[in-house]
Write a protein that holds these residues in place. Structure first.
Motif, short mmCIF file in Angstrom:
data_model
loop_
_atom_site.label_atom_id
_atom_site.label_comp_id
_atom_site.label_asym_id
_atom_site.label_seq_id
_atom_site.Cartn_x
_atom_site.Cartn_y
_atom_site.Cartn_z
N ALA A 111 0.83 -1.21 0.00
CA ALA A 111 0.00 0.00 0.00
C ALA A 111 0.87 1.26 0.00
N GLY A 112 1.94 1.24 0.79
CA GLY A 112 2.83 2.38 0.84
C GLY A 112 3.49 2.66 -0.50
N LEU A 113 3.94 1.60 -1.17
CA LEU A 113 4.57 1.77 -2.48
C LEU A 113 3.56 2.30 -3.49
N GLY A 114 2.36 1.73 -3.48
CA GLY A 114 1.34 2.18 -4.41
C GLY A 114 0.95 3.62 -4.18
N ALA A 115 0.79 3.99 -2.91
CA ALA A 115 0.41 5.36 -2.58
C ALA A 115 1.51 6.34 -2.96
N TRP A 116 2.77 5.93 -2.83
CA TRP A 116 3.88 6.81 -3.23
C TRP A 116 3.76 7.17 -4.71
N HIS A 117 3.59 6.15 -5.56
CA HIS A 117 3.53 6.40 -7.00
C HIS A 117 2.31 7.23 -7.36
N LEU A 118 1.13 6.82 -6.92
CA LEU A 118 -0.09 7.51 -7.34
C LEU A 118 -0.22 8.88 -6.71
N GLY A 119 0.30 9.03 -5.48
CA GLY A 119 0.23 10.34 -4.84
C GLY A 119 1.00 11.40 -5.60
N ILE A 120 2.19 11.05 -6.05
CA ILE A 120 3.00 12.02 -6.80
C ILE A 120 2.36 12.32 -8.15
N ILE A 121 1.83 11.28 -8.81
CA ILE A 121 1.19 11.49 -10.11
C ILE A 121 -0.03 12.39 -9.98
N SER A 122 -0.83 12.16 -8.93
CA SER A 122 -2.05 12.96 -8.74
C SER A 122 -1.75 14.44 -8.58
N HIS A 123 -0.63 14.76 -7.96
CA HIS A 123 -0.33 16.16 -7.67
C HIS A 123 0.59 16.81 -8.69
N ALA A 124 1.40 16.00 -9.38
CA ALA A 124 2.34 16.60 -10.33
C ALA A 124 1.96 16.35 -11.78
N GLY A 125 1.08 15.38 -12.01
CA GLY A 125 0.77 15.00 -13.38
C GLY A 125 1.66 13.86 -13.83
N ARG A 126 1.18 13.06 -14.76
CA ARG A 126 1.90 11.85 -15.15
C ARG A 126 3.28 12.14 -15.72
N PHE A 127 3.37 13.11 -16.61
CA PHE A 127 4.65 13.37 -17.28
C PHE A 127 5.69 13.88 -16.29
N VAL A 128 5.34 14.91 -15.53
CA VAL A 128 6.29 15.50 -14.58
C VAL A 128 6.67 14.49 -13.50
N ALA A 129 5.68 13.75 -13.00
CA ALA A 129 5.95 12.79 -11.94
C ALA A 129 6.92 11.71 -12.40
N ARG A 130 6.74 11.27 -13.62
CA ARG A 130 7.64 10.23 -14.13
C ARG A 130 9.02 10.79 -14.42
N ALA A 131 9.07 11.96 -15.03
CA ALA A 131 10.36 12.54 -15.40
C ALA A 131 11.16 12.97 -14.18
N ALA A 132 10.49 13.55 -13.19
CA ALA A 132 11.20 14.12 -12.04
C ALA A 132 11.44 13.13 -10.92
N ALA A 133 10.54 12.14 -10.79
CA ALA A 133 10.64 11.26 -9.62
C ALA A 133 10.57 9.78 -9.96
N GLY A 134 10.30 9.44 -11.21
CA GLY A 134 10.19 8.03 -11.58
C GLY A 134 8.89 7.40 -11.15
N ALA A 135 7.85 8.21 -10.89
CA ALA A 135 6.55 7.67 -10.48
C ALA A 135 5.85 7.09 -11.70
N ARG A 136 5.30 5.88 -11.55
CA ARG A 136 4.65 5.20 -12.67
C ARG A 136 3.28 4.70 -12.23
N GLU A 137 2.28 5.06 -13.01
CA GLU A 137 0.91 4.68 -12.68
C GLU A 137 0.74 3.17 -12.61
N SER A 138 1.30 2.44 -13.57
CA SER A 138 1.13 0.99 -13.60
C SER A 138 1.71 0.34 -12.35
N VAL A 139 2.84 0.82 -11.89
CA VAL A 139 3.47 0.26 -10.69
C VAL A 139 2.60 0.56 -9.46
N GLY A 140 2.10 1.80 -9.38
CA GLY A 140 1.27 2.18 -8.25
C GLY A 140 -0.01 1.38 -8.18
#
Length: 234
Positions: A111-140
């Motif tokens: 749950a923590g790993l999933g929330a990390w990825h989706l939380g960043i995407i929700s607030h930064a947007g998919r492109f920025v979140a992936r480029a700046a932090a490596g957040a990926r919707e599929s992983v979350g």
């Protein structure tokens, strides 16, 4: 309420002397208060830092302490959310990945790993979140699905996954189904009860067809939604 300067040390000392199960529960209580009940960034950070120090001390005594490893990662992720420090956020992701790698059947870690990825995407947007932090919707999403499968149908895991999905996409039918299930699920802990109430609250606008309102409410009711709204350093 603000802690005096000695309070975090006193809390840490008290927690570090408790037996394993009680130690873990006390740490969870502090994290729950910080995430959902505090309205002061300073107080919340002090609780989080107390948990982080206590769990790291527990891991020094026993590197295989699963509860301590998971709670230490959650505390680091929470700290990064309140400070907004990118280096801490990246460190939290690595720590979650390590904990999930060691304890793949731990629902809280997933749950923590999933929330990390989706939380960043929700607030930064998919492109920025992936480029700046490596957040990926599929992983979350995959991690949250695993947490639900491993979580014994508890309201906390069902509801958190549902809230995260609706916060990301209020048209997500899977998210709606998870919130419906959470509204009827067992609530063995205070956190389960908090998340269940949040699930019921978000179902209200969803049932009225107010997707925008549901998304905004989900964001407000997720961990530290109170801080995201206030943006206060108090």
């Amino acid at each position: 309420m603000r802690f005096g300067s000695a309070a975090p040390l006193a809390l840490f000392a008290a927690i570090s002397l408790l037996p394993g199960a009680a130690h873990a529960q006390s740490a969870r209580d502090l994290l729950t208060k910080a995430a959902f009940q505090d309205r002061s960034r300073t107080t919340a950070l002090q609780r989080i830092e107390t948990v982080r120090a206590g769990t790291l001390a527990a891991l020094q005594r026993n590197k295989d302490d699963q509860d301590a490893a998971v709670l230490a990662a959650i505390a680091l992720g929470y700290h990064a959310k309140l400070t907004g420090e990118r280096s801490q956020a990246l460190a939290a992701r690595r720590e979650f990945e390590q904990v999930v790698g060691r304890f793949p059947r731990n629902a809280e870690a997933q749950a923590g790993l999933g929330a990390w990825h989706l939380g960043i995407i929700s607030h930064a947007g998919r492109f920025v979140a992936r480029a700046a932090a490596g957040a990926r919707e599929s992983v979350g999403l995959a991690a949250l699905d695993k947490s639900v499968a491993l979580g014994g149908r508890r309201a906390m895991f069902l509801g958190l996954a549902g809230l995260m999905r609706i916060n990301l996409d209020p048209e997500d039918s899977r998210g709606v189904g998870l919130l419906e299930a959470a509204s009827k699920a067992p609530t063995p802990t205070a956190l389960d009860r908090i998340i269940q109430r949040s699930a019921v609250a978000v179902l209200g606008p969803l049932r009225r067809g107010d997707r925008k309102g549901a998304k905004a409410l989900a964001d407000q009711l997720l961990p530290f939604g109170w801080y995201d709204k206030k943006r206060s350093a108090s």
